[in-house]
Design a protein around this motif. Structure first.
Motif, PDB file in Angstrom:
ATOM      1  N   MET A 197       1.243  -8.461  18.820  1.00 23.07           N
ATOM      2  CA  MET A 197      -0.219  -8.500  18.490  1.00 23.07           C
ATOM      3  C   MET A 197      -0.171  -9.417  17.431  1.00 23.07           C
ATOM      4  N   TYR A 198       0.353  -9.065  16.303  1.00 23.47           N
ATOM      5  CA  TYR A 198       0.467 -10.118  15.270  1.00 23.47           C
ATOM      6  C   TYR A 198       1.777 -10.746  15.146  1.00 23.47           C
ATOM      7  N   ASN A 199       1.696 -12.115  14.740  1.00 20.08           N
ATOM      8  CA  ASN A 199       2.934 -12.771  14.402  1.00 20.08           C
ATOM      9  C   ASN A 199       3.876 -12.562  13.339  1.00 20.08           C
ATOM     10  N   GLU A 200       5.176 -13.145  13.279  1.00 18.44           N
ATOM     11  CA  GLU A 200       5.823 -12.938  12.195  1.00 18.44           C
ATOM     12  C   GLU A 200       5.503 -13.357  10.761  1.00 18.44           C
ATOM     13  N   ASN A 201       4.314 -14.218  10.759  1.00 14.61           N
ATOM     14  CA  ASN A 201       3.833 -14.745   9.505  1.00 14.61           C
ATOM     15  C   ASN A 201       2.770 -14.086   8.973  1.00 14.61           C
ATOM     16  N   THR A 202       2.538 -12.837   9.568  1.00 11.82           N
ATOM     17  CA  THR A 202       1.391 -11.966   9.147  1.00 11.82           C
ATOM     18  C   THR A 202       1.906 -11.003   8.234  1.00 11.82           C
ATOM     19  N   ILE A 203       1.175 -10.393   7.312  1.00  3.55           N
ATOM     20  CA  ILE A 203       1.583  -9.439   6.276  1.00  3.55           C
ATOM     21  C   ILE A 203       0.272  -8.098   6.345  1.00  3.55           C
ATOM     22  N   PHE A 204       0.542  -7.092   6.172  1.00  2.91           N
ATOM     23  CA  PHE A 204      -0.326  -5.763   6.172  1.00  2.91           C
ATOM     24  C   PHE A 204      -0.463  -5.629   4.494  1.00  2.91           C
ATOM     25  N   ILE A 205      -1.833  -5.443   4.409  1.00  8.07           N
ATOM     26  CA  ILE A 205      -2.119  -5.191   2.654  1.00  8.07           C
ATOM     27  C   ILE A 205      -3.324  -4.198   2.851  1.00  8.07           C
ATOM     28  N   ILE A 206      -3.065  -3.075   2.194  1.00 10.45           N
ATOM     29  CA  ILE A 206      -4.230  -2.101   1.902  1.00 10.45           C
ATOM     30  C   ILE A 206      -4.895  -2.047   0.441  1.00 10.45           C
ATOM     31  N   GLY A 207      -6.135  -1.927   0.619  1.00 10.22           N
ATOM     32  CA  GLY A 207      -6.465  -1.958  -0.869  1.00 10.22           C
ATOM     33  C   GLY A 207      -7.220  -0.728  -0.954  1.00 10.22           C
ATOM     34  N   ASP A 208      -7.709   0.195  -2.062  1.00  9.95           N
ATOM     35  CA  ASP A 208      -8.137   1.353  -2.026  1.00  9.95           C
ATOM     36  C   ASP A 208      -9.032   1.474  -3.145  1.00  9.95           C
ATOM     37  N   ALA A 209     -10.258   2.377  -3.099  1.00  7.20           N
ATOM     38  CA  ALA A 209     -11.050   2.656  -4.122  1.00  7.20           C
ATOM     39  C   ALA A 209     -11.621   4.091  -4.020  1.00  7.20           C
ATOM     40  N   LYS A 210     -12.259   4.607  -4.978  1.00 11.72           N
ATOM     41  CA  LYS A 210     -12.906   5.877  -4.915  1.00 11.72           C
ATOM     42  C   LYS A 210     -14.397   5.495  -4.389  1.00 11.72           C
ATOM     43  N   ALA A 211     -14.897   6.168  -3.478  1.00 14.52           N
ATOM     44  CA  ALA A 211     -16.257   6.213  -3.162  1.00 14.52           C
ATOM     45  C   ALA A 211     -16.991   7.434  -3.853  1.00 14.52           C
ATOM     46  N   PHE A 246     -10.421   3.000   2.002  1.00 14.47           N
ATOM     47  CA  PHE A 246      -9.437   2.245   2.352  1.00 14.47           C
ATOM     48  C   PHE A 246      -9.868   0.898   2.958  1.00 14.47           C
ATOM     49  N   LEU A 247      -9.250  -0.243   2.730  1.00 11.24           N
ATOM     50  CA  LEU A 247      -9.577  -1.451   3.298  1.00 11.24           C
ATOM     51  C   LEU A 247      -8.316  -2.164   3.461  1.00 11.24           C
ATOM     52  N   ALA A 248      -7.939  -2.248   4.942  1.00  9.56           N
ATOM     53  CA  ALA A 248      -6.525  -2.717   5.329  1.00  9.56           C
ATOM     54  C   ALA A 248      -6.771  -4.348   5.896  1.00  9.56           C
ATOM     55  N   PHE A 249      -5.898  -4.956   5.585  1.00 11.26           N
ATOM     56  CA  PHE A 249      -5.980  -6.479   5.930  1.00 11.26           C
ATOM     57  C   PHE A 249      -4.621  -6.641   6.658  1.00 11.26           C
ATOM     58  N   VAL A 250      -4.772  -7.706   7.866  1.00 12.55           N
ATOM     59  CA  VAL A 250      -3.575  -8.449   8.369  1.00 12.55           C
ATOM     60  C   VAL A 250      -3.840  -9.725   7.983  1.00 12.55           C
ATOM     61  N   VAL A 251      -2.892 -10.300   7.392  1.00 11.66           N
ATOM     62  CA  VAL A 251      -3.162 -11.680   6.457  1.00 11.66           C
ATOM     63  C   VAL A 251      -2.185 -12.898   6.809  1.00 11.66           C
ATOM     64  N   ASP A 252      -2.260 -13.987   7.561  1.00 13.97           N
ATOM     65  CA  ASP A 252      -1.450 -15.013   7.506  1.00 13.97           C
ATOM     66  C   ASP A 252      -0.716 -15.199   6.163  1.00 13.97           C
ATOM     67  N   ARG A 253       0.412 -15.097   6.156  1.00  9.92           N
ATOM     68  CA  ARG A 253       1.196 -15.302   4.793  1.00  9.92           C
ATOM     69  C   ARG A 253       1.243 -16.884   4.542  1.00  9.92           C
ATOM     70  N   THR A 254       1.040 -17.620   5.396  1.00  9.63           N
ATOM     71  CA  THR A 254       1.240 -19.218   5.162  1.00  9.63           C
ATOM     72  C   THR A 254       0.100 -19.697   4.367  1.00  9.63           C
ATOM     73  N   ASP A 255      -0.929 -19.256   4.948  1.00 10.99           N
ATOM     74  CA  ASP A 255      -2.476 -19.866   4.230  1.00 10.99           C
ATOM     75  C   ASP A 255      -3.167 -18.854   3.781  1.00 10.99           C
ATOM     76  N   GLY A 256      -3.030 -17.535   3.957  1.00 11.56           N
ATOM     77  CA  GLY A 256      -4.007 -16.537   3.340  1.00 11.56           C
ATOM     78  C   GLY A 256      -5.156 -16.102   4.023  1.00 11.56           C
ATOM     79  N   LYS A 257      -5.303 -16.764   5.252  1.00 12.88           N
ATOM     80  CA  LYS A 257      -6.496 -16.663   6.221  1.00 12.88           C
ATOM     81  C   LYS A 257      -6.168 -14.837   6.925  1.00 12.88           C
TER      82      LYS A 257
END
Length: 106
Positions: free
Chosen positions: A1-15, A29-40
């Protein structure tokens, strides 16, 4: 589903304590799949209790870039849910992690 250029990042905060997100997940929690090459941002998910909230948050982030300087402004102008502040903090947490990851790979 996601190519090898993608990374997974999660940010968290208290509500806030009276927020249903806090009652269900304890944190936001806010989870992102980001293209490592350009940050998209390819995909995003969050610990919201309503599917419409998740879809709306996706509309704010998907196809933008992690370091887009107006994302916080867009959240402030468009998202008026009880977790607005937590959304911003979680994004900023994920952004710091993204910046660390990309700095290490240079």
């Amino acid at each position: 589903m996601y190519n090898e250029n993608t990374i997974f990042i999660i940010g968290d905060a208290k509500a806030s304590q009276n927020n249903p997100i806090t009652k269900k997940f304890n944190q936001f929690f806010l989870a992102f799949v980001v293209d490592r090459t350009d940050g998209k941002i390819i995909d995003v998910e969050c610990s919201a209790t309503v599917n419409l909230t998740i879809r709306f948050i996706q509309s704010i982030f998907i196809n933008r870039f992690m370091d887009d300087p107006i994302i916080v402004e867009d959240i402030n102008q468009r998202y008026f849910g009880a977790s607005q502040k937590a959304l911003i903090v979680a994004y900023q947490d994920a952004l710091k992690k993204y910046q660390t990851i990309t700095a290490l790979s240079k």
